[in-house]
Design an enzyme around this catalytic site. Structure first.
Site, PDB file in Angstrom:
ATOM      1  N   LEU A  57       2.106  -7.934  16.543  1.00  0.00           N
ATOM      2  CA  LEU A  57       2.900  -6.950  15.811  1.00  0.00           C
ATOM      3  C   LEU A  57       2.758  -7.207  14.316  1.00  0.00           C
ATOM      4  O   LEU A  57       2.792  -8.349  13.865  1.00  0.00           O
ATOM      5  CB  LEU A  57       4.371  -7.028  16.219  1.00  0.00           C
ATOM      6  CG  LEU A  57       4.669  -6.734  17.691  1.00  0.00           C
ATOM      7  CD1 LEU A  57       6.178  -6.656  17.920  1.00  0.00           C
ATOM      8  CD2 LEU A  57       4.008  -5.435  18.150  1.00  0.00           C
ATOM      9  N   SER A  58       2.584  -6.134  13.563  1.00  0.00           N
ATOM     10  CA  SER A  58       2.398  -6.249  12.116  1.00  0.00           C
ATOM     11  C   SER A  58       2.814  -4.932  11.476  1.00  0.00           C
ATOM     12  O   SER A  58       2.601  -3.857  12.059  1.00  0.00           O
ATOM     13  CB  SER A  58       0.913  -6.513  11.809  1.00  0.00           C
ATOM     14  OG  SER A  58       0.628  -6.192  10.473  1.00  0.00           O
ATOM     15  N   ASP A  95       1.564 -15.283  10.389  1.00  0.00           N
ATOM     16  CA  ASP A  95       1.017 -15.631   9.070  1.00  0.00           C
ATOM     17  C   ASP A  95       0.922 -17.156   9.011  1.00  0.00           C
ATOM     18  O   ASP A  95       1.705 -17.829   8.331  1.00  0.00           O
ATOM     19  CB  ASP A  95       1.917 -15.071   7.966  1.00  0.00           C
ATOM     20  CG  ASP A  95       1.941 -13.556   7.997  1.00  0.00           C
ATOM     21  OD1 ASP A  95       0.882 -12.938   7.826  1.00  0.00           O
ATOM     22  OD2 ASP A  95       3.017 -12.985   8.244  1.00  0.00           O
ATOM     23  N   GLY A  98      10.361  -5.779   4.553  1.00  0.00           N
ATOM     24  CA  GLY A  98      10.816  -4.535   5.165  1.00  0.00           C
ATOM     25  C   GLY A  98       9.783  -3.964   6.125  1.00  0.00           C
ATOM     26  O   GLY A  98       8.876  -4.662   6.566  1.00  0.00           O
ATOM     27  N   ASN A  99       9.961  -2.672   6.465  1.00  0.00           N
ATOM     28  CA  ASN A  99       9.129  -2.008   7.491  1.00  0.00           C
ATOM     29  C   ASN A  99       9.164  -2.869   8.756  1.00  0.00           C
ATOM     30  O   ASN A  99       8.128  -3.246   9.306  1.00  0.00           O
ATOM     31  CB  ASN A  99       7.703  -1.805   6.981  1.00  0.00           C
ATOM     32  CG  ASN A  99       6.920  -0.871   7.889  1.00  0.00           C
ATOM     33  OD1 ASN A  99       7.494  -0.056   8.603  1.00  0.00           O
ATOM     34  ND2 ASN A  99       5.613  -1.007   7.880  1.00  0.00           N
ATOM     35  N   LEU A 100      10.378  -3.134   9.188  1.00  0.00           N
ATOM     36  CA  LEU A 100      10.603  -4.165  10.210  1.00  0.00           C
ATOM     37  C   LEU A 100      10.172  -3.726  11.602  1.00  0.00           C
ATOM     38  O   LEU A 100      10.299  -2.563  11.963  1.00  0.00           O
ATOM     39  CB  LEU A 100      12.088  -4.542  10.228  1.00  0.00           C
ATOM     40  CG  LEU A 100      12.639  -5.019   8.871  1.00  0.00           C
ATOM     41  CD1 LEU A 100      14.121  -5.346   8.996  1.00  0.00           C
ATOM     42  CD2 LEU A 100      11.873  -6.230   8.359  1.00  0.00           C
ATOM     43  N   ARG A 117       1.363  -3.548   9.189  1.00  0.00           N
ATOM     44  CA  ARG A 117       0.170  -2.752   8.869  1.00  0.00           C
ATOM     45  C   ARG A 117      -0.409  -2.050  10.105  1.00  0.00           C
ATOM     46  O   ARG A 117      -1.289  -1.202   9.951  1.00  0.00           O
ATOM     47  CB  ARG A 117      -0.871  -3.624   8.162  1.00  0.00           C
ATOM     48  CG  ARG A 117      -0.415  -3.992   6.743  1.00  0.00           C
ATOM     49  CD  ARG A 117      -1.509  -4.624   5.896  1.00  0.00           C
ATOM     50  NE  ARG A 117      -1.106  -4.725   4.502  1.00  0.00           N
ATOM     51  CZ  ARG A 117      -0.613  -5.820   3.907  1.00  0.00           C
ATOM     52  NH1 ARG A 117      -0.455  -6.928   4.590  1.00  0.00           N
ATOM     53  NH2 ARG A 117      -0.289  -5.796   2.624  1.00  0.00           N
ATOM     54  N   HIS A 120       9.722  -9.226  13.270  1.00  0.00           N
ATOM     55  CA  HIS A 120      10.753  -9.649  12.309  1.00  0.00           C
ATOM     56  C   HIS A 120      12.109  -9.847  13.006  1.00  0.00           C
ATOM     57  O   HIS A 120      12.837 -10.801  12.726  1.00  0.00           O
ATOM     58  CB  HIS A 120      10.980  -8.567  11.244  1.00  0.00           C
ATOM     59  CG  HIS A 120       9.793  -8.258  10.398  1.00  0.00           C
ATOM     60  ND1 HIS A 120       9.093  -7.082  10.496  1.00  0.00           N
ATOM     61  CD2 HIS A 120       9.199  -8.964   9.412  1.00  0.00           C
ATOM     62  CE1 HIS A 120       8.119  -7.067   9.608  1.00  0.00           C
ATOM     63  NE2 HIS A 120       8.146  -8.206   8.942  1.00  0.00           N
ATOM     64  N   GLN A 161       2.250 -10.497  -4.811  1.00  0.00           N
ATOM     65  CA  GLN A 161       1.317 -10.929  -3.774  1.00  0.00           C
ATOM     66  C   GLN A 161       0.315  -9.851  -3.378  1.00  0.00           C
ATOM     67  O   GLN A 161      -0.399 -10.006  -2.394  1.00  0.00           O
ATOM     68  CB  GLN A 161       2.061 -11.480  -2.552  1.00  0.00           C
ATOM     69  CG  GLN A 161       2.821 -10.464  -1.728  1.00  0.00           C
ATOM     70  CD  GLN A 161       3.729 -11.131  -0.719  1.00  0.00           C
ATOM     71  OE1 GLN A 161       4.748 -11.715  -1.050  1.00  0.00           O
ATOM     72  NE2 GLN A 161       3.385 -11.038   0.571  1.00  0.00           N
TER      73      GLN A 161
HETATM   74  O1  PAF Z   1       5.540 -12.556   5.219  1.00  0.00           O
HETATM   75  C1  PAF Z   1       6.038 -11.745   4.414  1.00  0.00           C
HETATM   76  O2  PAF Z   1       6.556 -10.672   4.766  1.00  0.00           O
HETATM   77  C2  PAF Z   1       5.988 -12.059   2.929  1.00  0.00           C
HETATM   78  O3  PAF Z   1       4.805 -12.729   2.576  1.00  0.00           O
HETATM   79  C3  PAF Z   1       7.221 -12.832   2.433  1.00  0.00           C
HETATM   80  C4  PAF Z   1       7.314 -14.205   3.075  1.00  0.00           C
HETATM   81  C5  PAF Z   1       8.485 -12.048   2.748  1.00  0.00           C
HETATM   82  C6  PAF Z   1       7.144 -13.031   0.914  1.00  0.00           C
HETATM   83  O4  PAF Z   1       7.100 -11.815   0.247  1.00  0.00           O
END
Ligand code: PAF
Length: 274
Positions: A181-182, A147, A27-29, A184, A33, A57
């Site tokens: 873009l992130s 990532d 989320g927080n697209l 965070r 994304h 995670q």
């Molecule tokens: O990249 C991400 O947003 C997350 O690591 C993922 C792949 C959705 C897994 O939670």
């Protein structure tokens, strides 16, 4: 766009679908994304995204509780990008009991770089992605190159478990000044946001040095760390690695430069293929 809150609802919605194309998210697209969702649309007969902030995670001191949950705007953006089905389970749905069966990616890939600074991170990522794959059963899944290590670990997981899923890479989307873009980036103050572009500029300088034939990788790496540290960053790593396995280069191989550094309270990562 249909929204499935449970695995049963999701399976019902995907019942007759032959080739779901999947984009997992927390989320927080942002446009990064949404670009992956648009890419997925051309790859399957139904586009599925997920929103699930995966506790597994995050380390205890990390931002799980404060990770931005932006449900309304995420739904609107996904709809606009052409997503057909959004899978948005709550924690009880995905982890109704403690998740004691986990996917442990190999240490040589998962305990370096991000995995070194965030121990257990890739166990959490691999476990949730495996579980999301099991729920969605996609034929294609799209992961961003931003990532880079995550993409590589998921590719190998799919290969080693012989999952019938094609993993497609999406290019990193950047702001006008070059900042990747992130989600965070939203944590950055206005002055930090201005400074943040230095991470991609430093990676670009590393890439230029490599392209121009400089072969002393240790010097390229330490120059990059020093120049960021001088500007007030706390670099975790700025490294030159082989694209194939993220190990230090030994010869004439395809390379990628990767960096992670903290600016104030925000940890940013980025990378560039050379
Ligand atoms: O990249 C991400 O947003 C997350 O690591 C993922 C792949 C959705 C897994 O939670």
């Amino acid at each position: 766009m249909h929204i499935a809150r449970t695995i049963a609802e999701l399976r019902h919605m995907l019942d007759t679908c032959r080739k779901p194309a999947f984009v997992p998210t927390m989320g927080n697209l942002h446009e990064g994304h949404l670009g992956l969702v648009r890419q997925a649309r051309a790859l399957g007969d139904l586009t599925v995204a997920s929103i699930f902030v995966n506790r597994l995670q995050f380390l205890p001191h990390e931002d799980f509780d404060t990770y931005p949950r932006t449900w309304g705007s995420d739904c609107a953006a996904l709809e606009e990008a052409g997503c057909d089905v959004l899978f948005a389970p709550d924690e009880m749905e995905l982890y109704p009991e403690p998740q004691t069966y986990k996917v442990h990616p190999p240490a040589e890939l998962a305990d370096i770089l991000e995995g070194h600074f965030r121990p257990g991170f890739f166990v959490g990522v691999s476990t949730v992605v495996m579980k999301l794959f099991s729920c969605v059963q996609p034929r294609v899944a799209v992961f961003g190159k931003k990532d880079y290590q995550q993409l590589m670990i998921i590719r190998r997981m799919v290969r080693q478990f012989a999952l019938p899923i094609e993993i497609v890479a999406g290019e990193t989307r950047r702001a006008g000044d070059g900042l990747a873009l992130s989600s965070r980036n939203g944590y950055l103050s206005p002055s930090e946001r201005e400074e943040a572009v230095q991470l991609s500029l430093t990676l670009k300088r590393m890439a230029v040095a490599l392209k121009s034939g400089q072969s002393h990788h240790a010097a390229i790496e330490s120059d990059a760390e020093t120049s960021l540290a001088r500007r007030g960053w706390k670099p975790d790593y700025m490294v030159v690695r082989r694209r194939a396995d993220l190990l230090p280069p030994t010869g004439d191989e395809l390379l990628v430069v990767l960096g992670a550094a903290r600016l104030g309270n925000t940890r940013l990562i980025d990378n560039m293929e050379v």
